[in-house]
Design a protein around this motif. Structure first.
Motif, mmCIF file in Angstrom:
data_model
loop_
_atom_site.group_PDB
_atom_site.id
_atom_site.type_symbol
_atom_site.label_atom_id
_atom_site.label_comp_id
_atom_site.label_asym_id
_atom_site.label_seq_id
_atom_site.Cartn_x
_atom_site.Cartn_y
_atom_site.Cartn_z
ATOM 1 N N PRO A 122 0.914 -1.143 0.185
ATOM 2 C CA PRO A 122 0.028 0.092 0.043
ATOM 3 C C PRO A 122 0.830 1.043 0.018
ATOM 4 O O PRO A 122 0.656 2.336 -0.581
ATOM 5 N N GLU A 123 2.105 1.209 0.683
ATOM 6 C CA GLU A 123 2.689 2.650 0.921
ATOM 7 C C GLU A 123 3.432 2.830 -0.582
ATOM 8 O O GLU A 123 3.380 4.026 -1.208
ATOM 9 N N MET A 124 3.957 1.782 -1.206
ATOM 10 C CA MET A 124 4.523 1.699 -2.441
ATOM 11 C C MET A 124 3.404 2.471 -3.704
ATOM 12 O O MET A 124 3.825 3.270 -4.344
ATOM 13 N N THR A 125 2.246 1.852 -3.455
ATOM 14 C CA THR A 125 1.311 2.087 -4.332
ATOM 15 C C THR A 125 0.835 3.595 -4.014
ATOM 16 O O THR A 125 0.485 4.209 -5.205
ATOM 17 N N LYS A 126 0.639 3.985 -2.820
ATOM 18 C CA LYS A 126 0.307 5.264 -2.319
ATOM 19 C C LYS A 126 1.423 6.415 -3.089
ATOM 20 O O LYS A 126 0.989 7.434 -3.818
ATOM 21 N N MET A 127 2.732 5.939 -3.137
ATOM 22 C CA MET A 127 3.619 7.240 -3.309
ATOM 23 C C MET A 127 3.546 6.899 -5.105
ATOM 24 O O MET A 127 3.656 8.110 -5.455
ATOM 25 N N LEU A 128 3.643 5.957 -5.655
ATOM 26 C CA LEU A 128 3.548 5.836 -6.969
ATOM 27 C C LEU A 128 2.656 6.587 -7.596
ATOM 28 O O LEU A 128 2.330 7.513 -8.644
ATOM 29 N N GLN A 129 1.016 6.402 -7.034
ATOM 30 C CA GLN A 129 -0.134 7.304 -7.446
ATOM 31 C C GLN A 129 0.090 8.640 -7.205
ATOM 32 O O GLN A 129 -0.358 9.325 -8.186
ATOM 33 N N GLN A 130 0.652 8.909 -6.272
ATOM 34 C CA GLN A 130 0.798 10.363 -5.914
ATOM 35 C C GLN A 130 1.642 10.981 -6.980
ATOM 36 O O GLN A 130 1.295 12.200 -7.386
ATOM 37 N N GLU A 131 2.947 10.459 -7.165
ATOM 38 C CA GLU A 131 3.803 10.812 -8.133
ATOM 39 C C GLU A 131 3.142 10.870 -9.476
ATOM 40 O O GLU A 131 3.259 11.983 -10.248
ATOM 41 N N MET A 132 2.402 10.008 -9.915
ATOM 42 C CA MET A 132 1.657 10.017 -11.298
ATOM 43 C C MET A 132 0.602 11.107 -11.406
ATOM 44 O O MET A 132 0.671 11.751 -12.287
ATOM 45 N N PHE A 133 -0.183 11.172 -10.276
ATOM 46 C CA PHE A 133 -1.312 12.379 -10.144
ATOM 47 C C PHE A 133 -0.770 13.730 -10.406
ATOM 48 O O PHE A 133 -1.098 14.318 -11.061
ATOM 49 N N LYS A 134 0.564 13.744 -9.869
ATOM 50 C CA LYS A 134 1.257 15.169 -10.130
ATOM 51 C C LYS A 134 1.643 15.695 -11.476
ATOM 52 O O LYS A 134 1.442 16.719 -11.917
ATOM 53 N N ARG A 135 1.727 14.444 -12.129
ATOM 54 C CA ARG A 135 2.328 14.787 -13.651
ATOM 55 C C ARG A 135 1.033 14.603 -14.805
ATOM 56 O O ARG A 135 1.195 14.418 -15.798
ATOM 57 N N ILE A 136 -0.214 14.427 -14.075
ATOM 58 C CA ILE A 136 -1.291 14.380 -14.887
ATOM 59 C C ILE A 136 -1.662 15.876 -15.354
ATOM 60 O O ILE A 136 -2.653 16.537 -14.447
ATOM 61 N N PRO A 137 -1.590 16.401 -16.552
ATOM 62 C CA PRO A 137 -1.900 17.733 -16.981
ATOM 63 C C PRO A 137 -3.413 17.991 -16.906
ATOM 64 O O PRO A 137 -4.042 18.988 -16.711
ATOM 65 N N LEU A 138 -4.222 17.051 -17.111
ATOM 66 C CA LEU A 138 -5.593 17.200 -17.091
ATOM 67 C C LEU A 138 -6.163 17.144 -15.580
ATOM 68 O O LEU A 138 -7.344 17.168 -15.633
ATOM 69 N N GLN A 139 -5.400 16.888 -14.826
ATOM 70 C CA GLN A 139 -5.787 16.897 -13.396
ATOM 71 C C GLN A 139 -6.809 16.045 -12.869
ATOM 72 O O GLN A 139 -7.719 16.503 -12.332
#
Ligand SMILES: NC(=O)c1ccc[n+]([C@@H]2O[C@H](COP(=O)([O-])OP(=O)(O)OC[C@H]3O[C@@H](n4cnc5c(N)ncnc54)[C@H](OP(=O)(O)O)[C@@H]3O)[C@@H](O)[C@H]2O)c1
Length: 260
Positions: A201-218
């Protein structure tokens, strides 16, 4: 001659209006008992196809099959099959039952998979890698191998769902749930679903947060965003597209700068 040219063109444009009509087509979607696969199979059913719903859990498979039938314009009954894609016998049965029931196959969507992540320094790194090969890669290849003779007969399509994680370098060389698409494939960014239920869950959360930051469509993608792309690739509209790698990620890849 000139008039004929105008007429031909008009017919082409009129026919294009029905590009998303899948009446008479047979579509098999692995991992269609939840998430992206569920939306894909339901959309194909809503567009008139005979569909095959499959996954490991009978209750989920049957629920999606019933809901897909309700969406079908002619209330066509889906074929519901419980199968574990890591088992050869189940893959053979999946395809044999499809052909026995519908007589042919037009579209294979390789989608079943799980989301696991592991950095290269992690003690589980090779274990996670082996699991992903077993669940996310080998079944795609095996089922495609089995399906090709039937798809050749219908001039059909293979669509294989992968992840943008396969296209950008990850910090610490993280192994993620991805397959680089072959035939007609597409790469998914961050889409709501249950994909990471087996992951740290920790790894997943970190990756998802990092990915979300990079979504221009937000905004996080929805399974239907991916389903629309699958339908497009399998439709007449995409008849001159093959071997393409379509990215559906709200712009993550464009915005990643090479490092995630
Ligand atoms: N969601 C995302 O953000 C995202 C991002 C990149 C790539 N993807 C890719 O998209 C695909 C679908 O992901 P999702 O988000 O829709 O995940 P999901 O909601 O967890 O759905 C996964 C599906 O695969 C099935 N499945 C898993 N292991 C299986 C097995 N051994 N045998 C047969 N069926 C199996 C599951 O059914 P049962 O558990 O009942 O068997 C379920 O129907 C995956 O290949 C994933 O790698 C998703």
């Amino acid at each position: 001659m000139f008039i004929l040219f105008i007429k031909t063109n008009r017919n082409v444009f009129m026919t294009a209006r029905n590009g998303r009509d899948f009446t008479g087509k047979v579509v098999l979607v692995t991992g269609s008992s939840s998430g992206i696969g569920e939306s894909v199979v339901k959309l194909f059913s809503a567009l008139g196809a005979n569909v095959v719903v499959t996954g490991r859990k009978a209750d989920r498979v049957n629920r999606v099959a019933q809901e897909a039938q309700q969406l079908s314009p002619k209330k066509l009954q889906p074929l519901a099959i419980v199968a574990d894609v890591t088992k050869s016998v189940d893959l053979n049965n999946l395809l044999n039952e499809t052909i026995k029931t519908f007589g042919k196959l037009d579209v294979l969507v390789n989608n079943a998979g799980m989301g696991l992540f592991s950095p290269v320094k992690d003690s589980n790194f090779m274990k996670v890698f082996d699991t992903l090969i077993k669940v996310n890669l080998k079944p795609y290849l095996k089922l495609t191998h089995l399906a090709v003779p039937y798809l050749e007969a219908t001039n059909g399509s293979v669509i294989s769902i992968s992840s943008v994680i396969g296209m950008v370098p990850l910090s610490d060389f993280t192994v993620g749930g991805c397959v680089i698409g072959f035939d007609r494939g597409y790469n998914t960014g961050f889409v709501t679903g249950n994909l990471t239920r087996g992951a740290d869950p920790e790894m997943t959360k970190m990756l998802q947060q990092e990915m979300f930051k990079r979504i221009p469509l937000q905004k996080v993608g929805q399974p239907l965003d991916v389903a629309n792309a699958a339908v497009f690739l399998a439709s007449k509209d995409a008849q001159y597209i093959t071997g393409a790698n379509l990215v559906i990620d709200g712009g993550i890849l464009y915005n990643s700068g090479g490092i995630l």
